[in-house]
Enzyme design. Structure first.
Site, PDB file in Angstrom:
ATOM      1  N   GLY A   9       0.828  -1.219   0.000  1.00  0.00           N
ATOM      2  CA  GLY A   9       0.000   0.000   0.000  1.00  0.00           C
ATOM      3  C   GLY A   9       0.852   1.254   0.000  1.00  0.00           C
ATOM      4  O   GLY A   9       0.557   2.220   0.709  1.00  0.00           O
ATOM      5  N   TYR A 149     -14.684  -3.576   9.898  1.00  0.00           N
ATOM      6  CA  TYR A 149     -13.362  -2.934   9.805  1.00  0.00           C
ATOM      7  C   TYR A 149     -12.602  -3.112  11.122  1.00  0.00           C
ATOM      8  O   TYR A 149     -11.447  -3.561  11.142  1.00  0.00           O
ATOM      9  CB  TYR A 149     -13.484  -1.449   9.458  1.00  0.00           C
ATOM     10  CG  TYR A 149     -12.134  -0.761   9.488  1.00  0.00           C
ATOM     11  CD1 TYR A 149     -11.161  -1.089   8.552  1.00  0.00           C
ATOM     12  CD2 TYR A 149     -11.814   0.166  10.480  1.00  0.00           C
ATOM     13  CE1 TYR A 149      -9.897  -0.504   8.598  1.00  0.00           C
ATOM     14  CE2 TYR A 149     -10.565   0.758  10.533  1.00  0.00           C
ATOM     15  CZ  TYR A 149      -9.607   0.425   9.589  1.00  0.00           C
ATOM     16  OH  TYR A 149      -8.349   0.994   9.648  1.00  0.00           O
ATOM     17  N   GLY A 184      -4.580  13.291   5.931  1.00  0.00           N
ATOM     18  CA  GLY A 184      -3.501  13.334   4.946  1.00  0.00           C
ATOM     19  C   GLY A 184      -3.344  12.068   4.149  1.00  0.00           C
ATOM     20  O   GLY A 184      -2.328  11.866   3.481  1.00  0.00           O
TER      21      GLY A 184
HETATM   22  P1  NDP Z   1      -4.917   5.084   2.070  1.00  0.00           P
HETATM   23  O1  NDP Z   1      -6.275   4.815   1.510  1.00  0.00           O
HETATM   24  O2  NDP Z   1      -4.328   6.428   1.880  1.00  0.00           O
HETATM   25  O3  NDP Z   1      -3.886   4.008   1.500  1.00  0.00           O
HETATM   26  C1  NDP Z   1      -4.234   2.653   1.426  1.00  0.00           C
HETATM   27  C2  NDP Z   1      -3.190   1.914   0.619  1.00  0.00           C
HETATM   28  O4  NDP Z   1      -3.590   0.529   0.592  1.00  0.00           O
HETATM   29  C3  NDP Z   1      -3.087   2.392  -0.802  1.00  0.00           C
HETATM   30  O5  NDP Z   1      -1.726   2.462  -1.168  1.00  0.00           O
HETATM   31  C4  NDP Z   1      -3.782   1.310  -1.609  1.00  0.00           C
HETATM   32  O6  NDP Z   1      -3.125   1.138  -2.858  1.00  0.00           O
HETATM   33  C5  NDP Z   1      -3.535   0.084  -0.734  1.00  0.00           C
HETATM   34  N1  NDP Z   1      -4.531  -0.961  -0.998  1.00  0.00           N
HETATM   35  C6  NDP Z   1      -5.846  -0.969  -0.693  1.00  0.00           C
HETATM   36  N2  NDP Z   1      -6.421  -2.093  -1.177  1.00  0.00           N
HETATM   37  C7  NDP Z   1      -5.438  -2.792  -1.802  1.00  0.00           C
HETATM   38  C8  NDP Z   1      -5.389  -4.018  -2.505  1.00  0.00           C
HETATM   39  N3  NDP Z   1      -6.479  -4.786  -2.719  1.00  0.00           N
HETATM   40  N4  NDP Z   1      -4.208  -4.429  -3.010  1.00  0.00           N
HETATM   41  C9  NDP Z   1      -3.096  -3.679  -2.843  1.00  0.00           C
HETATM   42  N5  NDP Z   1      -3.064  -2.522  -2.194  1.00  0.00           N
HETATM   43  C10 NDP Z   1      -4.237  -2.082  -1.677  1.00  0.00           C
HETATM   44  O7  NDP Z   1      -5.027   4.704   3.630  1.00  0.00           O
HETATM   45  P2  NDP Z   1      -4.033   4.964   4.871  1.00  0.00           P
HETATM   46  O8  NDP Z   1      -2.679   5.254   4.405  1.00  0.00           O
HETATM   47  O9  NDP Z   1      -4.708   5.919   5.787  1.00  0.00           O
HETATM   48  O10 NDP Z   1      -4.098   3.548   5.582  1.00  0.00           O
HETATM   49  C11 NDP Z   1      -3.022   2.613   5.563  1.00  0.00           C
HETATM   50  C12 NDP Z   1      -3.313   1.538   6.596  1.00  0.00           C
HETATM   51  O11 NDP Z   1      -3.423   2.113   7.876  1.00  0.00           O
HETATM   52  C13 NDP Z   1      -4.606   0.764   6.357  1.00  0.00           C
HETATM   53  O12 NDP Z   1      -4.380  -0.589   6.685  1.00  0.00           O
HETATM   54  C14 NDP Z   1      -5.575   1.416   7.321  1.00  0.00           C
HETATM   55  O13 NDP Z   1      -6.597   0.529   7.701  1.00  0.00           O
HETATM   56  C15 NDP Z   1      -4.652   1.736   8.473  1.00  0.00           C
HETATM   57  N6  NDP Z   1      -5.078   2.815   9.361  1.00  0.00           N
HETATM   58  C16 NDP Z   1      -5.457   4.044   8.873  1.00  0.00           C
HETATM   59  C17 NDP Z   1      -5.840   5.041   9.758  1.00  0.00           C
HETATM   60  C18 NDP Z   1      -6.315   6.381   9.291  1.00  0.00           C
HETATM   61  O14 NDP Z   1      -7.018   7.070  10.067  1.00  0.00           O
HETATM   62  N7  NDP Z   1      -5.959   6.835   8.110  1.00  0.00           N
HETATM   63  C19 NDP Z   1      -5.785   4.857  11.218  1.00  0.00           C
HETATM   64  C20 NDP Z   1      -5.384   3.516  11.603  1.00  0.00           C
HETATM   65  C21 NDP Z   1      -5.021   2.560  10.713  1.00  0.00           C
HETATM   66  P3  NDP Z   1      -3.852   0.933  -4.275  1.00  0.00           P
HETATM   67  O15 NDP Z   1      -5.207   1.566  -4.189  1.00  0.00           O
HETATM   68  O16 NDP Z   1      -2.925   1.586  -5.254  1.00  0.00           O
HETATM   69  O17 NDP Z   1      -3.901  -0.550  -4.437  1.00  0.00           O
HETATM   70  C1  8X3 Z   2      -8.727   4.174  11.226  1.00  0.00           C
HETATM   71  C2  8X3 Z   2      -9.107   4.817  12.516  1.00  0.00           C
HETATM   72  O1  8X3 Z   2     -11.118   5.403  13.991  1.00  0.00           O
HETATM   73  O2  8X3 Z   2     -11.302   5.861  11.602  1.00  0.00           O
HETATM   74  O3  8X3 Z   2      -8.323   2.869  11.435  1.00  0.00           O
HETATM   75  O4  8X3 Z   2     -11.416   3.609  12.424  1.00  0.00           O
HETATM   76  S1  8X3 Z   2     -10.812   4.902  12.626  1.00  0.00           S
END
Ligand code: NDP
Ligand code: 8X3
Length: 249
Positions: A9, A149, A184
Site C-alpha cells: 500500500g 473494519y 492526509g
Molecule cells: P490510504 O487509503 O491512503 O492508502 C491505502 C493503501 O492501501 C493504498 O496504497 C492502496 O493502494 C492500498 N490498498 C488498498 N487495497 C489494496 C489491494 N487490494 N491491493 C493492494 N493494495 C491495496 O489509507 P491509509 O494510508 O490511511 O491507511 C493505511 C493503513 O493504515 C490501512 O491498513 C488502514 O486501515 C490503516 N489505518 C489508517 C488510519 C487512518 O485514520 N488513516 C488509522 C489507523 C489505521 P492501491 O489503491 O494503489 O492498491
Molecule cells: C482508522 C481509525 O477510527 O477511523 O483505522 O477507524 S478509525
C-alpha cells in the site's frame, strides 16, 4: 548491501510516507500497490533504492508467487510492513453491504496473512527479520459503524501477538501499530466514497499525519536488534476513547 523493506500500500497515505522514510533511512524498499502510475512516480522520485511492484492484496496467486518472483538481489526481505488496507462504509452492521465486508476481510486479513506466510520462512531461515503491521485503534475500541473494519484490525493485533509466540527464540521481530484519527491519506475518501464528507471528518481537528506513522515505523525498525516493540497505540491529542453506552427506558 543495505537492508530490504517491503511496504504494501505504498501508493498513498501511510505506505508512501513509510517508503519515503525508509529510503531516507538507508533501506532499499519494495513498494507495492495496485496503481502502477503511482508506483512509477515513487520510483522516479526515489531512484534505485525503490523497486515498484504491482500487487493486488486480493490476488492469492500473485502473493504466493511473490518471494520467487522478486529479482535475485531483492529477495532477502528484512522488513515487511503490512500496511495495505481499507475501511468501506460506516453503516451499522444490520444495514451494511456484505460485499464491502468481504473486501475488507480479503484485503486486511486474508491478503495480510498470506503475504506474511509467504515471506516468513525466508526470515526464519536467515534468522533475521521484522514484521510491522498497521492495526488500528478501531481494533481496540468499538464504535458505531466500525463492525467488520474494527474486527479486521483486532485480527491484525492478535495475529501479531501470536506470531511473537511462534517466533520466540528467533531473531525475527513483530510489531502492531494501532493509530487513531489520521488525516492526509485517502482512508476516508475510500471509506465514505465522497470527498466532501471525507474532508469533513478532519475539519477542526489536528489529526495524526502519515509522516507521524512513518516516524514511528522508522523508530521501531531502527532500534537495536534485541528490542521488540510489541504494540504501539497512538492518537492525536484531540482524540480519546469514548465511554460505555447505556440505553434507558
Ligand atoms: P490510504 O487509503 O491512503 O492508502 C491505502 C493503501 O492501501 C493504498 O496504497 C492502496 O493502494 C492500498 N490498498 C488498498 N487495497 C489494496 C489491494 N487490494 N491491493 C493492494 N493494495 C491495496 O489509507 P491509509 O494510508 O490511511 O491507511 C493505511 C493503513 O493504515 C490501512 O491498513 C488502514 O486501515 C490503516 N489505518 C489508517 C488510519 C487512518 O485514520 N488513516 C488509522 C489507523 C489505521 P492501491 O489503491 O494503489 O492498491
Ligand atoms: C482508522 C481509525 O477510527 O477511523 O483505522 O477507524 S478509525
Amino acid at each position: 548491501m543495505s537492508k530490504i523493506a517491503l511496504v504494501t500500500g505504498a501508493t498513498a497515505g501511510f505506505g508512501k510516507a513509510i517508503a519515503e522514510r525508509l529510503v531516507r533511512d538507508g533501506y532499499r524498499v519494495i513498494a507495492t500497490g495496485r496503481r502502477q502510475e503511482r508506483l512509477d512516480a515513487l520510483a522516479a522520485q526515489l531512484g534505485k533504492a525503490l523497486l515498484p511492484l504491482r500487487l493486488d492484496m486480493m490476488d492469492k496467486a500473485a502473493i504466493a508467487a511473490l518471494p520467487d518472483a522478486l529479482p535475485a538481489e531483492w529477495q532477502e526481505v528484512d522488513i515487511l510492513v503490512n500496511n495495505a488496507g481499507l475501511a468501506l462504509g460506516i453503516s451499522k452492521a444490520q444495514e451494511s453491504d456484505v460485499s464491502d465486508w468481504e473486501r475488507m476481510i480479503a484485503t486486511n486479513v486474508t491478503g495480510m496473512v498470506e503475504l506474511t506466510r509467504a515471506l516468513l520462512p525466508g526470515m526464519v531461515a536467515r534468522d533475521r527479520g521484522h514484521i510491522v503491521s498497521l492495526g488500528s485503534t478501531a481494533g481496540i475500541y468499538p464504535y458505531v459503524g466500525g463492525n467488520v473494519y474494527g474486527a479486521t484490525k483486532a485480527f491484525v493485533e492478535q495475529f501479531m501477538r501470536n506470531l511473537r509466540c511462534d517466533l520466540l527464540g528467533r531473531n525475527v521481530r513483530v510489531t502492531n501499530i494501532a493509530p487513531g484519527l489520521c488525516g492526509g491519506s485517502e482512508f476516508s475518501n475510500v471509506r465514505l466514497r465522497d470527498n466532501a464528507k471525507a474532508a469533513a471528518v478532519y475539519e477542526g481537528t489536528h489529526p495524526l499525519l502519515p509522516d507521524d506513522i512513518a516516524e514511528t515505523v522508522s523508530w521501531i525498525v531502527n532500534l537495536p536488534p534485541h528490542v521488540n516493540i510489541n504494540q504501539i497505540e497512538m492518537m492525536p491529542i484531540c482524540q480519546a476513547a469514548g465511554g460505555l453506552s447505556v440505553v434507558k427506558g
